[in-house]
Design a protein around this motif. Structure first.
Motif, PDB file in Angstrom:
ATOM      1  N   TRP A  38       0.839  -1.198   0.000  1.00  0.00           N
ATOM      2  CA  TRP A  38       0.000   0.000   0.000  1.00  0.00           C
ATOM      3  C   TRP A  38       0.878   1.253   0.000  1.00  0.00           C
ATOM      4  N   GLN A  39       1.963   1.214   0.778  1.00  0.00           N
ATOM      5  CA  GLN A  39       2.872   2.357   0.820  1.00  0.00           C
ATOM      6  C   GLN A  39       3.524   2.571  -0.544  1.00  0.00           C
ATOM      7  N   ALA A  40       3.962   1.507  -1.178  1.00  0.00           N
ATOM      8  CA  ALA A  40       4.592   1.609  -2.496  1.00  0.00           C
ATOM      9  C   ALA A  40       3.641   2.205  -3.530  1.00  0.00           C
ATOM     10  N   ALA A  41       2.349   1.946  -3.362  1.00  0.00           N
ATOM     11  CA  ALA A  41       1.343   2.475  -4.285  1.00  0.00           C
ATOM     12  C   ALA A  41       0.912   3.896  -3.911  1.00  0.00           C
ATOM     13  N   GLY A  42       1.436   4.409  -2.785  1.00  0.00           N
ATOM     14  CA  GLY A  42       1.083   5.753  -2.357  1.00  0.00           C
ATOM     15  C   GLY A  42      -0.204   5.847  -1.566  1.00  0.00           C
ATOM     16  N   HIS A  43      -0.707   4.705  -1.115  1.00  0.00           N
ATOM     17  CA  HIS A  43      -1.985   4.693  -0.399  1.00  0.00           C
ATOM     18  C   HIS A  43      -1.843   4.700   1.119  1.00  0.00           C
ATOM     19  N   ALA A  44      -0.620   4.525   1.612  1.00  0.00           N
ATOM     20  CA  ALA A  44      -0.422   4.471   3.062  1.00  0.00           C
ATOM     21  C   ALA A  44       0.989   4.915   3.409  1.00  0.00           C
TER      22      ALA A  44
END
Length: 72
Positions: A38-44
């Motif tokens: 999620w972090q890699a996708a910019g969501h977290a």
């Protein structure tokens, strides 16, 4: 009749991810691996104290992220 332990765990994920303080990564199904994706996708963002906090874009798709974490 009360909610099962599984139902309570799912509700914890659904509710806490939406709060500013986020969710303890240990309570997230898939744990660090899911949170990192999620972090890699910019969501977290992942906090130093082991919490997952949704970004603005993550909050916009919070329902989908919750389902992703619960369904697998």
């Amino acid at each position: 009749m009360g909610a099962s332990a599984q139902q309570r765990a799912e509700e914890t994920v659904m509710l806490r991810l939406r709060l500013a303080e986020g969710l303890d990564m240990a309570a997230l199904p898939g744990g660090a691996t899911r949170a990192e994706s999620w972090q890699a996708a910019g969501h977290a963002v992942l906090t130093p104290d082991g919490r997952v906090r949704l970004t603005r874009s993550g909050r916009l798709i919070a329902d989908a992220l919750v389902m992703d974490s619960l369904v697998g």
